[in-house]
Design an enzyme around this catalytic site. Structure first.
Site, PDB file in Angstrom:
ATOM      1  N   CYS A 147     -19.620  -6.620   2.762  1.00  0.00           N
ATOM      2  CA  CYS A 147     -18.948  -5.404   3.228  1.00  0.00           C
ATOM      3  C   CYS A 147     -17.621  -5.291   2.493  1.00  0.00           C
ATOM      4  CB  CYS A 147     -18.711  -5.489   4.738  1.00  0.00           C
ATOM      5  SG  CYS A 147     -17.828  -4.048   5.393  1.00  0.00           S
TER       6      CYS A 147
ATOM      7  N   CYS B 242       0.277   4.598   7.083  1.00  0.00           N
ATOM      8  CA  CYS B 242      -0.383   4.403   8.387  1.00  0.00           C
ATOM      9  C   CYS B 242       0.559   3.625   9.316  1.00  0.00           C
ATOM     10  CB  CYS B 242      -1.702   3.671   8.196  1.00  0.00           C
ATOM     11  SG  CYS B 242      -2.698   4.388   6.862  1.00  0.00           S
TER      12      CYS B 242
ATOM     13  N   CYS C 216       0.835  -1.211   0.000  1.00  0.00           N
ATOM     14  CA  CYS C 216       0.000   0.000   0.000  1.00  0.00           C
ATOM     15  C   CYS C 216       0.870   1.262   0.000  1.00  0.00           C
ATOM     16  CB  CYS C 216      -0.928  -0.001   1.203  1.00  0.00           C
ATOM     17  SG  CYS C 216      -2.081   1.390   1.199  1.00  0.00           S
TER      18      CYS C 216
ATOM     19  N   ARG D 291     -18.430  -3.235  17.544  1.00  0.00           N
ATOM     20  CA  ARG D 291     -17.709  -4.464  17.159  1.00  0.00           C
ATOM     21  C   ARG D 291     -16.377  -4.588  17.884  1.00  0.00           C
ATOM     22  NH1 ARG D 291     -18.888  -7.562  12.896  1.00  0.00           N
ATOM     23  NH2 ARG D 291     -20.273  -5.904  12.181  1.00  0.00           N
TER      24      ARG D 291
ATOM     25  N   CYS E  31     -19.733   1.266   8.154  1.00  0.00           N
ATOM     26  CA  CYS E  31     -18.981   0.621   9.221  1.00  0.00           C
ATOM     27  C   CYS E  31     -17.754   1.497   9.421  1.00  0.00           C
ATOM     28  CB  CYS E  31     -18.579  -0.790   8.791  1.00  0.00           C
ATOM     29  SG  CYS E  31     -17.453  -1.576   9.959  1.00  0.00           S
TER      30      CYS E  31
ATOM     31  N   CYS F 148     -16.697  -9.614   4.804  1.00  0.00           N
ATOM     32  CA  CYS F 148     -16.039  -8.317   4.592  1.00  0.00           C
ATOM     33  C   CYS F 148     -14.750  -8.517   3.811  1.00  0.00           C
ATOM     34  CB  CYS F 148     -15.669  -7.675   5.920  1.00  0.00           C
ATOM     35  SG  CYS F 148     -17.026  -7.588   7.047  1.00  0.00           S
TER      36      CYS F 148
ATOM     37  N   CYS G 123       0.056  -0.129  10.410  1.00  0.00           N
ATOM     38  CA  CYS G 123      -0.369  -1.124   9.432  1.00  0.00           C
ATOM     39  C   CYS G 123       0.758  -2.019   8.929  1.00  0.00           C
ATOM     40  CB  CYS G 123      -1.039  -0.429   8.250  1.00  0.00           C
ATOM     41  SG  CYS G 123      -1.867  -1.583   7.141  1.00  0.00           S
TER      42      CYS G 123
HETATM   43  N1  SAM Z   1      -6.806   0.407   2.984  1.00  0.00           N
HETATM   44  C1  SAM Z   1      -8.103   0.575   3.482  1.00  0.00           C
HETATM   45  C2  SAM Z   1      -8.199   1.650   4.538  1.00  0.00           C
HETATM   46  O1  SAM Z   1      -7.182   2.066   5.069  1.00  0.00           O
HETATM   47  O2  SAM Z   1      -9.322   2.061   4.827  1.00  0.00           O
HETATM   48  C3  SAM Z   1      -8.739  -0.700   4.009  1.00  0.00           C
HETATM   49  C4  SAM Z   1      -7.914  -1.659   4.827  1.00  0.00           C
HETATM   50  S1  SAM Z   1      -7.298  -1.084   6.399  1.00  0.00           S
HETATM   51  C5  SAM Z   1      -6.233  -2.424   6.802  1.00  0.00           C
HETATM   52  C6  SAM Z   1      -8.731  -1.197   7.482  1.00  0.00           C
HETATM   53  C7  SAM Z   1      -8.571  -0.854   8.929  1.00  0.00           C
HETATM   54  O3  SAM Z   1      -7.943  -1.907   9.625  1.00  0.00           O
HETATM   55  C8  SAM Z   1      -7.759   0.351   9.313  1.00  0.00           C
HETATM   56  O4  SAM Z   1      -8.454   1.558   9.162  1.00  0.00           O
HETATM   57  C9  SAM Z   1      -7.482   0.083  10.781  1.00  0.00           C
HETATM   58  O5  SAM Z   1      -8.517   0.615  11.579  1.00  0.00           O
HETATM   59  C10 SAM Z   1      -7.498  -1.428  10.866  1.00  0.00           C
HETATM   60  N2  SAM Z   1      -6.144  -1.945  11.148  1.00  0.00           N
HETATM   61  C11 SAM Z   1      -5.158  -2.103  10.254  1.00  0.00           C
HETATM   62  N3  SAM Z   1      -4.035  -2.555  10.837  1.00  0.00           N
HETATM   63  C12 SAM Z   1      -4.308  -2.674  12.161  1.00  0.00           C
HETATM   64  C13 SAM Z   1      -3.537  -3.077  13.297  1.00  0.00           C
HETATM   65  N4  SAM Z   1      -2.262  -3.432  13.186  1.00  0.00           N
HETATM   66  N5  SAM Z   1      -4.139  -3.095  14.505  1.00  0.00           N
HETATM   67  C14 SAM Z   1      -5.439  -2.725  14.618  1.00  0.00           C
HETATM   68  N6  SAM Z   1      -6.211  -2.328  13.582  1.00  0.00           N
HETATM   69  C15 SAM Z   1      -5.658  -2.291  12.365  1.00  0.00           C
HETATM   70 FE1  SF4 Z   2      -2.923   1.196   3.322  1.00  0.00          FE
HETATM   71 FE2  SF4 Z   2      -2.904  -0.023   5.694  1.00  0.00          FE
HETATM   72 FE3  SF4 Z   2      -3.289   2.610   5.577  1.00  0.00          FE
HETATM   73 FE4  SF4 Z   2      -5.234   0.925   4.657  1.00  0.00          FE
HETATM   74  S1  SF4 Z   2      -4.511   1.123   6.766  1.00  0.00           S
HETATM   75  S2  SF4 Z   2      -4.450   2.808   3.670  1.00  0.00           S
HETATM   76  S3  SF4 Z   2      -3.931  -0.739   3.851  1.00  0.00           S
HETATM   77  S4  SF4 Z   2      -1.402   1.489   4.958  1.00  0.00           S
END
Ligand code: SAM
Ligand code: SF4
Ligand code: DTB
Length: 324
Positions: free
Chosen positions: A139, A68, A64, A271, A199, A108, A71
């Site tokens: 979802c 973040c 990606c 959730r 959601c 989802c 992530c």
């Molecule tokens: N890329 C898209 C986005 O950022 O909306 C969808 C996938 S992203 C992985 C979805 C959500 O997963 C993030 O907004 C975050 O809230 C959650 N998430 C991702 N990594 C996480 C982690 N290590 N611990 C807890 N929640 C996590």
């Molecule tokens: Fe990309 Fe992870 Fe951020 Fe979603 S949460 S935009 S997958 S870096």
């Protein structure tokens, strides 16, 4: 007189707006009082012995562009997650069938995109129609949407779109630099306008303060329609990510966050999301008592392990909780 009548009409019909200060007052209540309050609100709107279950499936993993810090899928962090292209339809359908057989009511599908390209959306739309045809709710979480895309997803029969705000507005820049809070709010608006249920929730345990946790919940509570589904994730600390070493949030503070979410948003499904694997059965039971009434069910989250379904089945049986 006339002004008074108008004021009365406003207070009768305008939805309540929550301030961060009064939300903090809820957080500060004695634990037992807070749980009692939350449980009463919960029972007014839901069957307290029912917990809805959604399955998660990563349709496009890793690589990606976004940064973040929590992530595993950002191309900018050195994690064990390998980049994979969009999964073919039969693979997605097989996972959806298996999830349905196990007892999930919603499927989802998540993609590690900043935003989907129109070409990607064509393939995802096929997935939505095919999964829906199995009799599952659908979802998606694909990142930011541009005008027109949410409408296309609605036409395909999409039930929910997940797009988290993740933290309070004033803390967001500490978490992500490649997009901003307003981008997240804009996508949520597009989803709502297209008639897809929202959601949206966040992550705790990212070094934020209690005020930030309150600030996140206030964002949702003050929406004209708060999210139908509100995921509260505990950070899963990912080795190689900038948040690899953060300390775990106090368990009672996590439960308090669930309780306050329930009080602020009586009609939302709260959730219990990422981090559940690390929680004891007793902590999960307290989360359900505080008003959590949905979980992600299945062996895996997106890239990390989830609480094992056999463990969940046993826990639900011990608590007399039924699913869906
Ligand atoms: N890329 C898209 C986005 O950022 O909306 C969808 C996938 S992203 C992985 C979805 C959500 O997963 C993030 O907004 C975050 O809230 C959650 N998430 C991702 N990594 C996480 C982690 N290590 N611990 C807890 N929640 C996590
Ligand atoms: Fe990309 Fe992870 Fe951020 Fe979603 S949460 S935009 S997958 S870096
Ligand atoms: C949400 O709030 N949590 C889920 C779902 N929405 C997409 C994702 C959690 C991801 C946990 C870390 C991982 O497995 O990569």
């Amino acid at each position: 007189m006339h002004t008074h009548a108008t004021a009365a009409a406003i207070s009768l019909y305008a939805p309540k707006l929550w301030s961060v200060e009064e939300t903090l007052e809820l957080f500060e209540k004695p634990f037992m009082d807070l749980l009692w309050h939350a449980q009463q609100v919960h029972r007014e709107h839901f069957d307290a012995n029912r917990v809805q279950r959604s399955a998660l499936f990563s349709i496009k993993t890793g690589g990606c562009s976004e940064d973040c810090k929590y992530c595993s899928q950002s191309a900018r962090h050195d994690t064990v997650v390998e980049r994979e292209p969009l999964k073919p339809l039969p693979v997605v359908l097989a996972a959806a069938r298996a999830a349905k057989e196990k007892g999930a009511s919603r499927f989802c599908m998540g993609a590690a995109w900043r935003n989907p390209k129109d070409k990607d959306l064509d393939a995802v739309i096929e997935m939505v129609s095919a999964v829906k045809a199995l009799g599952l709710e659908t979802c998606l979480t694909l990142g930011m949407l541009k005008p027109g895309q949410a409408e296309r997803l609605k036409e395909a029969g999409l039930d929910f779109y997940n797009h988290n705000l993740d933290t309070a507005p004033e803390y967001y820049a500490e978490i992500v630099s490649t997009h901003c809070y307003q981008d997240r709010l804009d996508t949520i608006d597009q989803v709502r306008a297209a008639g897809i249920r929202i959601c949206s929730g966040g992550i705790v345990g990212m070094g934020e303060t209690r005020r930030h946790r309150a600030g996140l919940l206030v964002q949702f509570a003050n929406m004209l329609t708060p999210p139908a589904s509100l995921p509260i994730n505990h950070l899963v600390a990912i080795p190689g990510s900038p948040f690899a070493q953060l300390p775990k949030l106090d368990n009672f503070e996590f439960i308090r966050t669930i309780a306050v979410a329930r009080i602020l948003m009586p009609k939302s499904f709260v959730r219990l999301s990422a981090g559940r694997q690390e929680m004891s059965d007793e902590q999960q039971a307290l989360c359900f008592l505080a008003g959590a009434n949905s979980v992600f069910y299945g062996d895996e989250m997106l890239t990390t392990e989830n609480s094992a379904p056999a463990r969940d089945d046993a826990l639900f049986a011990r608590l007399g909780i039924s699913a869906n």
